[in-house]
Design a protein around this motif. Structure first.
Motif, PDB file in Angstrom:
ATOM      1  N   TRP A 132       1.052  -1.104  -0.097  1.00 42.86           N
ATOM      2  CA  TRP A 132      -0.235   0.036   0.103  1.00 42.86           C
ATOM      3  C   TRP A 132       0.699   1.150   0.068  1.00 42.86           C
ATOM      4  O   TRP A 132       0.599   2.276  -0.751  1.00 42.86           O
ATOM      5  CB  TRP A 132      -0.954  -0.113   1.133  1.00 42.86           C
ATOM      6  N   ILE A 156      -5.680   3.946   6.371  1.00 46.24           N
ATOM      7  CA  ILE A 156      -6.320   3.380   5.413  1.00 46.24           C
ATOM      8  C   ILE A 156      -6.625   1.813   5.628  1.00 46.24           C
ATOM      9  O   ILE A 156      -7.803   1.378   5.251  1.00 46.24           O
ATOM     10  CB  ILE A 156      -5.477   3.457   4.006  1.00 46.24           C
ATOM     11  N   LEU A 183     -12.428   4.892  -1.173  1.00 45.24           N
ATOM     12  CA  LEU A 183     -11.166   5.355  -1.953  1.00 45.24           C
ATOM     13  C   LEU A 183     -11.465   6.765  -2.521  1.00 45.24           C
ATOM     14  O   LEU A 183     -10.456   7.731  -2.770  1.00 45.24           O
ATOM     15  CB  LEU A 183     -10.962   4.499  -3.123  1.00 45.24           C
ATOM     16  N   LEU A 186     -10.659   9.124   0.391  1.00 48.92           N
ATOM     17  CA  LEU A 186      -9.245   9.074   0.359  1.00 48.92           C
ATOM     18  C   LEU A 186      -8.515   9.905  -0.641  1.00 48.92           C
ATOM     19  O   LEU A 186      -7.794  10.817  -0.388  1.00 48.92           O
ATOM     20  CB  LEU A 186      -8.598   7.557   0.378  1.00 48.92           C
TER      21      LEU A 186
END
Length: 192
Positions: A132, A156, A183, A186
């Protein structure tokens, strides 16, 4: 690849153990209870699993290993940074939705592992976090994401991982929709 009856029986035992451990806890589930649930006597049960900790290890390791393989394959593709993050999130949530008991056991119980088993599971989890971080760093290098603190990866993954507590695979929102929603929030927050 042909699955032997031993492998099929072992997988069945591990799946039932995951359900029991998720429901009653690792320490709250005895081998006699597991044997009864799978319909095997003590000797046959140990033939398939070896020990209770070996079952916990198998449960804890399998899904993390799957996600590491999935992330590695995605990182080898020529995907945009946003598509890479999106596919990683979708893959994780699809796996969590399909294997809720296993993830519940992993998150709640992996600390009961000892020695090399515990070290291996922790290393696999850290490797997954590193993928990630690589995905976020790819976005920074491409100029589409701004630099973020290293700790953001834990945030996350915390947001995604703990869907095992509430996400239903056949719920109102599908795992891909939940992943996209998370997402979007984010990426909008860290877009360059």
């Amino acid at each position: 690849m042909t699955v032997t009856s031993f492998e099929a029986n072992r997988a069945r035992v591990i799946g039932i153990a995951a359900d029991l451990f998720a429901r009653n806890g690792y320490h709250g589930t005895g081998m006699a209870e597991l044997g009864q649930a799978v319909g095997l006597g003590r000797g046959a049960l140990y033939h398939y699993i070896g020990s209770k900790e070996a079952v916990l290890y198998a449960i804890s390791k399998e899904q993390v290993d799957k996600m590491n393989s999935y992330a590695e394959a995605l990182l080898d593709q020529d995907l945009s940074p946003e598509e890479l993050l999106r596919r990683m999130a979708r893959g994780l949530l699809a796996n969590i939705a399909e294997h809720r008991s296993e993830w519940a056991v992993f998150f709640r119980e992996y600390t009961a592992l000892t020695g090399e088993r515990r070290d291996h599971v922790i290393a696999a989890r850290e490797r997954y976090e590193s993928y990630w971080r690589q995905a976020l760093d790819n976005g920074v290098r491409a100029g589409v994401l701004r630099q973020t603190p290293r700790l953001l990866v834990k945030g996350i993954l915390g947001m995604l991982n703990y869907t095992y507590l509430w996400m239903e695979p056949d719920g109102e929102l599908k795992p891909d929709e939940v992943a996209d929603m998370f997402l979007d929030a984010l990426i909008d927050g860290i877009r360059a």
